[in-house]
Design an enzyme around this catalytic site. Structure first.
Site, PDB file in Angstrom:
ATOM      1  N   HIS A  17      30.341  46.208  40.465  1.00  0.00           N
ATOM      2  CA  HIS A  17      28.890  46.382  40.508  1.00  0.00           C
ATOM      3  C   HIS A  17      28.373  46.558  39.090  1.00  0.00           C
ATOM      4  O   HIS A  17      29.079  47.048  38.210  1.00  0.00           O
ATOM      5  CB  HIS A  17      28.498  47.621  41.319  1.00  0.00           C
ATOM      6  CG  HIS A  17      28.775  47.497  42.771  1.00  0.00           C
ATOM      7  ND1 HIS A  17      27.985  46.767  43.627  1.00  0.00           N
ATOM      8  CD2 HIS A  17      29.775  48.010  43.527  1.00  0.00           C
ATOM      9  CE1 HIS A  17      28.480  46.844  44.848  1.00  0.00           C
ATOM     10  NE2 HIS A  17      29.570  47.595  44.814  1.00  0.00           N
TER      11      HIS A  17
ATOM     12  N   HIS B 298      36.209  45.103  43.861  1.00  0.00           N
ATOM     13  CA  HIS B 298      35.005  44.323  43.581  1.00  0.00           C
ATOM     14  C   HIS B 298      34.168  45.142  42.612  1.00  0.00           C
ATOM     15  O   HIS B 298      34.399  46.344  42.451  1.00  0.00           O
ATOM     16  CB  HIS B 298      34.220  44.003  44.866  1.00  0.00           C
ATOM     17  CG  HIS B 298      33.586  45.192  45.481  1.00  0.00           C
ATOM     18  ND1 HIS B 298      34.300  46.141  46.201  1.00  0.00           N
ATOM     19  CD2 HIS B 298      32.311  45.624  45.459  1.00  0.00           C
ATOM     20  CE1 HIS B 298      33.477  47.094  46.596  1.00  0.00           C
ATOM     21  NE2 HIS B 298      32.258  46.811  46.159  1.00  0.00           N
TER      22      HIS B 298
ATOM     23  N   HIS C  90      35.463  48.948  42.120  1.00  0.00           N
ATOM     24  CA  HIS C  90      35.990  49.942  43.043  1.00  0.00           C
ATOM     25  C   HIS C  90      36.384  49.278  44.356  1.00  0.00           C
ATOM     26  O   HIS C  90      36.082  48.114  44.607  1.00  0.00           O
ATOM     27  CB  HIS C  90      35.004  51.091  43.283  1.00  0.00           C
ATOM     28  CG  HIS C  90      33.769  50.720  44.041  1.00  0.00           C
ATOM     29  ND1 HIS C  90      32.953  51.645  44.641  1.00  0.00           N
ATOM     30  CD2 HIS C  90      33.191  49.525  44.322  1.00  0.00           C
ATOM     31  CE1 HIS C  90      31.938  51.044  45.236  1.00  0.00           C
ATOM     32  NE2 HIS C  90      32.064  49.755  45.052  1.00  0.00           N
TER      33      HIS C  90
ATOM     34  N   GLU D 234      23.455  51.202  42.768  1.00  0.00           N
ATOM     35  CA  GLU D 234      24.583  50.289  42.925  1.00  0.00           C
ATOM     36  C   GLU D 234      24.083  48.842  42.923  1.00  0.00           C
ATOM     37  O   GLU D 234      24.736  47.943  42.406  1.00  0.00           O
ATOM     38  CB  GLU D 234      25.317  50.595  44.225  1.00  0.00           C
ATOM     39  CG  GLU D 234      26.562  49.770  44.430  1.00  0.00           C
ATOM     40  CD  GLU D 234      27.265  50.121  45.709  1.00  0.00           C
ATOM     41  OE1 GLU D 234      28.317  50.781  45.630  1.00  0.00           O
ATOM     42  OE2 GLU D 234      26.766  49.747  46.792  1.00  0.00           O
TER      43      GLU D 234
ATOM     44  N   CYS E 228      33.351  45.667  50.767  1.00  0.00           N
ATOM     45  CA  CYS E 228      33.655  46.739  49.811  1.00  0.00           C
ATOM     46  C   CYS E 228      35.082  47.270  49.972  1.00  0.00           C
ATOM     47  O   CYS E 228      35.539  48.076  49.170  1.00  0.00           O
ATOM     48  CB  CYS E 228      32.655  47.878  49.949  1.00  0.00           C
ATOM     49  SG  CYS E 228      30.990  47.402  49.460  1.00  0.00           S
TER      50      CYS E 228
ATOM     51  N   ASP F  98      32.466  52.581  32.073  1.00  0.00           N
ATOM     52  CA  ASP F  98      32.125  51.179  31.850  1.00  0.00           C
ATOM     53  C   ASP F  98      33.377  50.293  31.777  1.00  0.00           C
ATOM     54  O   ASP F  98      34.312  50.580  31.032  1.00  0.00           O
ATOM     55  CB  ASP F  98      31.307  51.028  30.567  1.00  0.00           C
ATOM     56  CG  ASP F  98      30.668  49.650  30.452  1.00  0.00           C
ATOM     57  OD1 ASP F  98      30.283  49.068  31.482  1.00  0.00           O
ATOM     58  OD2 ASP F  98      30.550  49.163  29.311  1.00  0.00           O
ATOM     59  N   HIS F  99      33.347  49.219  32.564  1.00  0.00           N
ATOM     60  CA  HIS F  99      34.434  48.242  32.649  1.00  0.00           C
ATOM     61  C   HIS F  99      35.757  48.891  33.050  1.00  0.00           C
ATOM     62  O   HIS F  99      36.812  48.535  32.543  1.00  0.00           O
ATOM     63  CB  HIS F  99      34.558  47.437  31.350  1.00  0.00           C
ATOM     64  CG  HIS F  99      33.446  46.469  31.184  1.00  0.00           C
ATOM     65  ND1 HIS F  99      32.232  46.823  30.657  1.00  0.00           N
ATOM     66  CD2 HIS F  99      33.344  45.162  31.518  1.00  0.00           C
ATOM     67  CE1 HIS F  99      31.436  45.770  30.648  1.00  0.00           C
ATOM     68  NE2 HIS F  99      32.083  44.744  31.179  1.00  0.00           N
TER      69      HIS F  99
END
Length: 142
Positions: free
Chosen positions: A49, A47, A22, A132, A41, A87-88
């Site tokens: 998490h 980037h 995100h 996070e 961020c 996811d991903h």
């Protein structure tokens, strides 16, 4: 002293994990203000998490099954409606529930709650814990 509970309410928890990217950015602010507010961020190239998700379901124990909710069924719901979606993925670009929403951990937890709430019987209370990092997490609803 003896405590008598009219309804045996119990909480069950399911932990899951997903990875997502995100960028925290508010279009109403200048680039300099965004950089000041969000730091790393706000990277224009995003980037990622490694999120840990805990879903808490609270309700009465079913006399027939002995369950509040079958944790396998809960896992299947989370997998299909949250993990397979998040996811991903890039949360700024790929997640319809976050379209136009700054994907802070707070907003992501609300989106996950809103996805799951209609899928979990309304007799149960639902709570989302989204980590996070090991040190930063949110709880929704608070």
């Amino acid at each position: 002293m003896i405590y008598i509970c009219q309804v045996n309410k119990v909480s069950v928890y399911r932990r899951e994990h997903f990875n997502a990217a995100h960028r925290l950015h508010n279009n109403a602010l200048s680039d300099a203000e965004n950089a000041q507010l969000y730091g790393k961020c706000n990277n224009p190239n995003y980037h990622g998490h490694n999120y840990d998700l805990t879903v808490k379901v609270t309700g009465p124990v079913n006399e027939q099954t002995g369950y509040v909710m079958d944790t396998k069924a809960l896992s299947d719901i989370i997998t299909m409606h949250v993990l397979d979606v998040f996811d991903h993925r890039n949360m700024n670009l790929d997640i319809p529930q976050l379209n136009g929403v700054n994907p802070t951990t707070e907003n992501v937890s609300i989106a996950i709650y809103n996805i799951l709430r209609p899928l979990i019987d309304e007799q149960f209370d639902l709570k989302i814990f989204l980590y996070e990092t090991e040190r930063n997490f949110v709880e929704y609803p608070a």
